[in-house]
Design a protein around this motif. Structure first.
Motif, mmCIF file in Angstrom:
data_model
loop_
_atom_site.group_PDB
_atom_site.id
_atom_site.type_symbol
_atom_site.label_atom_id
_atom_site.label_comp_id
_atom_site.label_asym_id
_atom_site.label_seq_id
_atom_site.Cartn_x
_atom_site.Cartn_y
_atom_site.Cartn_z
ATOM 1 N N GLN A 63 103.504 47.066 100.833
ATOM 2 C CA GLN A 63 104.066 48.093 99.990
ATOM 3 C C GLN A 63 105.584 47.983 99.686
ATOM 4 O OE1 GLN A 63 101.668 49.355 98.118
ATOM 5 N NE2 GLN A 63 102.706 50.723 97.117
ATOM 6 N N VAL A 64 106.293 48.113 101.004
ATOM 7 C CA VAL A 64 107.335 48.283 101.018
ATOM 8 C C VAL A 64 108.134 46.982 100.419
ATOM 9 C CG1 VAL A 64 109.569 48.199 102.689
ATOM 10 C CG2 VAL A 64 107.671 49.922 103.250
ATOM 11 N N ALA A 65 107.587 45.853 100.873
ATOM 12 C CA ALA A 65 108.295 44.332 100.063
ATOM 13 C C ALA A 65 108.176 44.704 98.683
ATOM 14 C CB ALA A 65 107.309 43.311 100.821
ATOM 15 N N ILE A 66 106.994 45.009 98.078
ATOM 16 C CA ILE A 66 106.752 45.101 96.604
ATOM 17 C C ILE A 66 107.992 45.855 96.085
ATOM 18 C CG2 ILE A 66 105.638 45.997 94.852
ATOM 19 C CD1 ILE A 66 102.975 45.130 96.544
ATOM 20 N N LEU A 67 108.190 47.015 96.835
ATOM 21 C CA LEU A 67 109.280 48.146 96.456
ATOM 22 C C LEU A 67 110.715 47.534 96.396
ATOM 23 C CD1 LEU A 67 110.082 50.836 95.441
ATOM 24 C CD2 LEU A 67 110.259 51.385 97.896
ATOM 25 N N TRP A 68 110.990 46.703 97.350
ATOM 26 C CA TRP A 68 112.379 46.093 97.424
ATOM 27 C C TRP A 68 112.439 44.999 96.578
ATOM 28 C CZ3 TRP A 68 116.522 47.591 99.581
ATOM 29 C CH2 TRP A 68 116.660 48.641 100.631
ATOM 30 N N TYR A 69 111.459 44.197 96.360
ATOM 31 C CA TYR A 69 111.503 43.149 95.258
ATOM 32 C C TYR A 69 111.769 43.778 93.916
ATOM 33 C CZ TYR A 69 109.770 39.855 98.847
ATOM 34 O OH TYR A 69 109.512 39.107 99.863
ATOM 35 N N SER A 70 111.148 44.840 93.539
ATOM 36 C CA SER A 70 111.182 45.448 92.209
ATOM 37 C C SER A 70 112.768 46.061 92.178
ATOM 38 C CB SER A 70 110.416 46.574 92.214
ATOM 39 O OG SER A 70 108.750 45.917 92.146
ATOM 40 N N VAL A 71 113.002 46.683 93.177
ATOM 41 C CA VAL A 71 114.852 47.316 93.340
ATOM 42 C C VAL A 71 115.628 46.306 93.033
ATOM 43 C CG1 VAL A 71 116.282 48.681 94.412
ATOM 44 C CG2 VAL A 71 113.778 49.302 94.475
ATOM 45 N N ILE A 72 115.524 45.179 93.715
ATOM 46 C CA ILE A 72 116.431 44.062 93.805
ATOM 47 C C ILE A 72 116.650 43.629 92.305
ATOM 48 C CG2 ILE A 72 116.940 41.670 94.495
ATOM 49 C CD1 ILE A 72 115.849 42.627 97.087
ATOM 50 N N ALA A 73 115.359 43.307 91.619
ATOM 51 C CA ALA A 73 115.182 42.768 90.369
ATOM 52 C C ALA A 73 116.048 43.847 89.235
ATOM 53 C CB ALA A 73 113.841 42.520 89.922
ATOM 54 N N GLY A 74 115.708 44.949 89.419
ATOM 55 C CA GLY A 74 116.348 46.249 88.412
ATOM 56 C C GLY A 74 117.881 46.296 88.894
ATOM 57 N N ILE A 75 118.274 46.145 90.218
ATOM 58 C CA ILE A 75 119.908 46.186 90.358
ATOM 59 C C ILE A 75 120.529 44.859 89.683
ATOM 60 C CG2 ILE A 75 121.535 46.136 92.107
ATOM 61 C CD1 ILE A 75 119.466 47.691 93.762
ATOM 62 N N PHE A 76 119.595 43.801 89.612
ATOM 63 C CA PHE A 76 120.455 42.704 89.148
ATOM 64 C C PHE A 76 120.644 42.872 87.492
ATOM 65 C CE2 PHE A 76 119.987 38.427 87.129
ATOM 66 C CZ PHE A 76 121.254 37.820 87.659
ATOM 67 N N SER A 77 119.592 43.232 87.022
ATOM 68 C CA SER A 77 119.442 43.436 85.518
ATOM 69 C C SER A 77 120.618 44.508 85.209
ATOM 70 C CB SER A 77 118.029 43.733 85.259
ATOM 71 O OG SER A 77 116.989 42.870 85.419
ATOM 72 N N VAL A 100 106.559 45.834 86.827
ATOM 73 C CA VAL A 100 106.439 44.655 87.895
ATOM 74 C C VAL A 100 105.897 45.265 89.240
ATOM 75 C CG1 VAL A 100 107.557 43.086 89.247
ATOM 76 C CG2 VAL A 100 108.229 43.156 86.874
ATOM 77 N N TYR A 101 106.448 46.297 89.271
ATOM 78 C CA TYR A 101 106.214 47.034 90.713
ATOM 79 C C TYR A 101 104.660 47.554 90.659
ATOM 80 C CZ TYR A 101 105.636 50.619 94.086
ATOM 81 O OH TYR A 101 105.216 51.337 95.367
ATOM 82 N N THR A 102 104.142 47.964 89.525
ATOM 83 C CA THR A 102 102.766 48.197 89.294
ATOM 84 C C THR A 102 102.031 47.127 89.555
ATOM 85 O OG1 THR A 102 103.421 50.320 88.034
ATOM 86 C CG2 THR A 102 101.237 49.617 87.968
ATOM 87 N N LEU A 103 102.156 46.194 88.779
ATOM 88 C CA LEU A 103 101.347 44.763 88.887
ATOM 89 C C LEU A 103 101.125 44.331 90.087
ATOM 90 C CD1 LEU A 103 100.222 42.854 87.250
ATOM 91 C CD2 LEU A 103 102.100 41.564 87.017
ATOM 92 N N MET A 104 102.210 44.113 91.066
ATOM 93 C CA MET A 104 102.298 43.664 92.361
ATOM 94 C C MET A 104 101.531 44.596 93.212
ATOM 95 S SD MET A 104 106.358 42.511 92.854
ATOM 96 C CE MET A 104 105.724 41.697 94.436
ATOM 97 N N SER A 105 101.536 46.018 92.690
ATOM 98 C CA SER A 105 100.993 47.102 93.857
ATOM 99 C C SER A 105 99.435 46.936 93.663
ATOM 100 C CB SER A 105 101.451 48.257 93.430
ATOM 101 O OG SER A 105 102.768 48.699 93.686
ATOM 102 N N ALA A 106 98.818 46.586 92.418
ATOM 103 C CA ALA A 106 97.456 46.549 92.220
ATOM 104 C C ALA A 106 96.759 45.431 93.025
ATOM 105 C CB ALA A 106 97.331 46.006 90.752
#
Length: 799
Positions: free
Chosen positions: A13-27, A284-290
């Motif tokens: 769960q934490v890994a999914i959150l981090w990946y999503s946050v990093i993508a959002g920060i880059f964008s 993306v976060y929701t999809l990975m959380s599923a």
């Protein structure tokens, strides 16, 4: 421990959150870079446009002023050529000039003496006709300059006769003479800055920018609301010089500037793009959380099963059929019925078969009604367990639509309430028992809530106050109080609820109550607080002390009678001393009377006043002795008074001195310097002191005063800050066998004593709030002492 931290940090769960946050920060960083670049281009574009506009305004103003000076110069030359130009001709030419170059405030002609002779338009300029410009120093300075140089000049910015800021253009009118050119006057045009700027500059340019115009660093025009200096990065300047004056144009783009708004809108779109990227990141976060939902669901099912297992009962799902076969039951079924979960779910055991036969029909009727109305049901009934024990259970359930077919199933919860019901029965029996006890109590028992409303009123209270319980139920308890107690009861109760400062609660006190018929009677009240988790309750125990007060009054009267008898007995024994005390002044009176008679017979009348004074002195001495005896023998009600303890014992000392002298005993008085005022019945306390003195003197006389012939009467303030009055003798002391019964009635060491003196003294002292004591006097004798409260100034006893 380190491995646990590592596992928590990199959970799915934490890994999914981090990946999503990093993508959002880059964008966001990419879009922010684009926005900053566009912002820089936007600012450069605005600066270029503003600077171009400032240069254009400069050019327009410079060319316009130049053309106006040329036109005015031509008009002056034409006037010089036409020597005798009529007023109509001047008006025609000046109108042509005035209307050909709009922006003029006025055009005029001045003579060589600087007086205005002609002006156009006349309307609005009537006061300017024949006006001497010599009274305008700045304008006069410009005219002199034009006269000296015989050329056109422009004035510095100045206020016109209308009070508005503007400037003037002066052109000399030269008449050619054979020898020289003579100035016959001036052609003048006046320009006011506000209408001039609006005429010369195009409207679209002023709409897009904010203009401020300076002439020689003096601000002469601004179309901004705030006229303070502009310090904006987009503020651009352009300047030119004309006739020695420096004109400076300051220009700043307005908020409505088209390109500026366009770029702002584009920036808003960029922001919306950032928000869009955020929502994409969220998706993306929701999809990975599923991907983890299946595992989490399984974990939740395990937790739910564990929770149901720990519940004090059985959760279930049952088919809507006869005897209710179970689809699912929790682990609590074993403890509840003795049958296993597997037996219920395989339908080896049907729930309907466990219901007590006497309750079966009622249970079926309740459940069928719930199925028809589609509502929740609750009921209590009995079941028979595997061991044939009968248990009372509580069931709550509801019909639920099945996802497998169109039928309904029943879901609910069942728990054993056998012990709870038994506790309720025991509690009801306990309540009934306690109510019976309260009703049988001879004293009144009343319960109130924190608002003072009566909640219970036992039989004794009904008999005592004359009310039935229905008459006082939920009525404020102050109905049972006379004034002023009833006026302040609610205030005292509210103060206790807020501060918890007790005045009556936990203590007993005597008060006055009021019956239904309005009569009052004395009571003894004790109040206790009932502690619970809800609102506070208070219970009061009330005792009618009317009869007790009667007995106390009778006892007080009896004690007074006994005290009076004791005083008479004591005075009877003191009769010899009193007779001796009175005999001395009587003998002296007789002697001085005989002496006065002799002086009269011999004619020595001058010595008679001294004789009469001595006779009067001894008569008063005898009278004071009789007065003290009369005071001690008086019986009846006495009032208390504030008196110094030294005065009390001094009066007793004087009364007892006659008896002491007969016994060859001296009385020594020892007082203290501190304030020892007391609030007492004067005669009663003096009786106590006299009784102790006589007892001490008798004890000393019984052993012929072999230990000394001095008895002390002393006052001190003890450690409890009370007045302590003591009588110290050197007599025979008190036998050990008498110490325990010393203050008991009819206990005495004297052969002819009544044994009530010390008992009465003890009652009198305690009635005054003090205590009487005894101790041995080393090496011989006894000490009797008693205490009294010190009277403080300003206490209620002063009233």
């Amino acid at each position: 421990m380190e491995s646990d931290k590592w596992r928590i940090s990199f959970s799915p769960q934490v890994a999914i959150l981090w990946y999503s946050v990093i993508a959002g920060i880059f964008s966001a960083c990419l879009i922010a870079f684009v926005v900053l670049y566009i912002e820089a281009q936007e600012r450069a574009h605005i600066d270029r446009v503003t600077q171009n506009a400032a240069d254009g305004i400069k050019t327009l103003l410079e060319e316009d002023i130049h053309r106006r000076m040329v036109s005015l110069t031509e008009f002056a030359e034409l006037s010089a050529i036409s020597n005798n130009m009529s007023d109509d001709e001047w008006a025609l030419l000046s109108k042509d000039l005035y209307y050909s170059k709009q922006g003029y405030d006025s055009i005029g002609w001045l003579d060589s003496a600087f007086r205005v002779r002609k002006i156009l338009p006349i309307e609005g300029n009537e006061t300017s006709v024949d006006f001497n410009l010599a009274f305008q120093p700045l304008a006069l300075l410009s005219e002199l300059k034009s006269q000296e140089g015989k050329s056109a000049v422009i004035t510095v910015p100045l206020n016109s006769l209308k009070g508005k800021l503007g400037l003037g253009i002066y052109v000399p009118i030269l008449k050619t003479q054979p020898s020289s050119k003579k100035i016959e006057g001036f052609m003048v045009s006046v320009i006011l800055f506000d209408p001039y700027i609006k005429f010369v500059l195009p409207t679209y340019l002023l709409a897009e920018h904010k203009l401020t115009l300076f002439i020689d660093e003096q601000k002469v025009y601004s179309d901004q609301i705030n006229h303070s200096s502009i310090s904006n990065a987009s503020n651009k300047q352009s300047s030119f010089e004309i006739m020695g004056q420096r004109w400076q144009v300051n220009l700043m783009p307005s908020n409505e500037f088209g390109p500026f708004t366009l770029f702002r809108m584009f920036s808003l779109l960029i922001v919306l793009g950032i928000l869009l990227s955020f929502f994409i990141t969220l998706a993306v976060y929701t999809l990975m959380s599923a991907r983890n939902k299946t595992k989490l669901t399984k974990d939740d099912l395990k937790k739910t099963a564990q929770l149901l297992k720990n519940l004090p009962g059985m959760a279930y799902q049952a088919f809507n059929r006869t005897n209710r076969p179970m689809i699912f039951v929790s682990e609590g079924c074993m403890l509840l019925t003795g049958h296993s979960k597997k037996q219920f779910e395989k339908h080896n055991i049907l729930w309907g078969k466990l219901i007590h036969p006497d309750d079966y029909e009622r249970v079926c009727k309740t459940i069928n009604h719930s199925l028809k109305t589609k509502r929740l049901f609750e009921l209590e009934y009995r079941i028979i367990t595997k061991n044939n024990d009968v248990r009372l259970i509580w069931e709550r359930g509801e019909p639920v639509s099945s996802i497998v077919n169109d039928d309904f199933i029943i879901e609910g919860f069942i728990t054993d309430i056998t012990s709870i019901k038994q506790a309720e029965v025991d509690l009801l029996q306990s309540y009934a028992f306690s109510d019976a006890i309260v009703d049988s109590v001879v004293d009144a028992v009343i319960t109130i809530n924190n608002s003072g409303q009566i909640r219970s009123f036992n039989n004794a209270a009904q008999n005592m106050f004359g009310y039935s319980f229905d008459e006082v139920k939920d009525i404020n308890v102050k109905i049972l109080m006379p004034q002023p107690y009833s006026d302040h009861h609610d205030q005292y109760l509210a103060k206790y609820i807020v501060t918890n400062e007790t005045h009556i609660i936990g203590k007993g006190r005597e008060l006055v109550a009021k019956r239904k018929d309005g009569t009052t009677f004395p009571i003894y009240l004790s109040v206790s607080e009932i502690h619970n988790n809800e609102k506070k309750m208070f219970v009061g125990l009330i005792k009618d002390i009317t009869q007790q007060r009667t007995f106390e009054d009778e006892a007080i009267s009896h004690i007074e009678q006994m005290a009076h008898a004791d005083r008479l007995n004591a005075l009877g024994e003191m009769a010899a001393g009193i007779a001796h005390e009175i005999n001395q002044p009587l003998t002296a009176i007789s002697l001085f009377s005989q002496t006065g008679k002799n002086f009269s017979e011999k004619g020595k009348f001058e010595r008679l006043p001294v004789i009469f004074e001595k006779i009067s002195l001894h008569a008063r001495r005898a009278g004071s002795v009789l007065e003290r005896v009369q005071l001690m023998t008086r019986q009846g009600d006495r009032s208390k008074e504030v008196i110094a303890s030294a005065i009390l014992i001094d009066e007793v000392k004087k009364l007892a001195e006659s008896e002491a002298r007969l016994c060859d005993i001296s009385i020594q008085l020892l007082t203290c310097k501190e304030n020892t005022n007391v609030f007492v019945d004067r005669v009663q306390i003096q009786q106590v002191i006299l009784n102790l003195l006589r007892n001490g003197m008798e004890a000393m006389q019984s052993i012929s005063c072999k230990n000394g012939a001095l008895i002390k009467l002393q006052i001190i303030i003890n450690a409890e800050n009370n007045v302590e009055i003591s009588v110290v003798d050197t007599g025979c002391g008190i036998p050990e066998t008498m110490i325990d019964t010393l203050f008991t009635p009819f206990s005495t060491t004297k052969k002819n004593g009544t044994g009530i003196g010390l008992s009465i003294s003890k009652s009198i002292v305690e009635e005054h709030g003090g205590h009487i004591h005894f101790s041995d006097n080393k090496p011989a004798g006894a000490i009797f002492y008693f205490t009294l409260p010190i009277h403080e100034e300003g206490s209620p006893n002063d009233k």
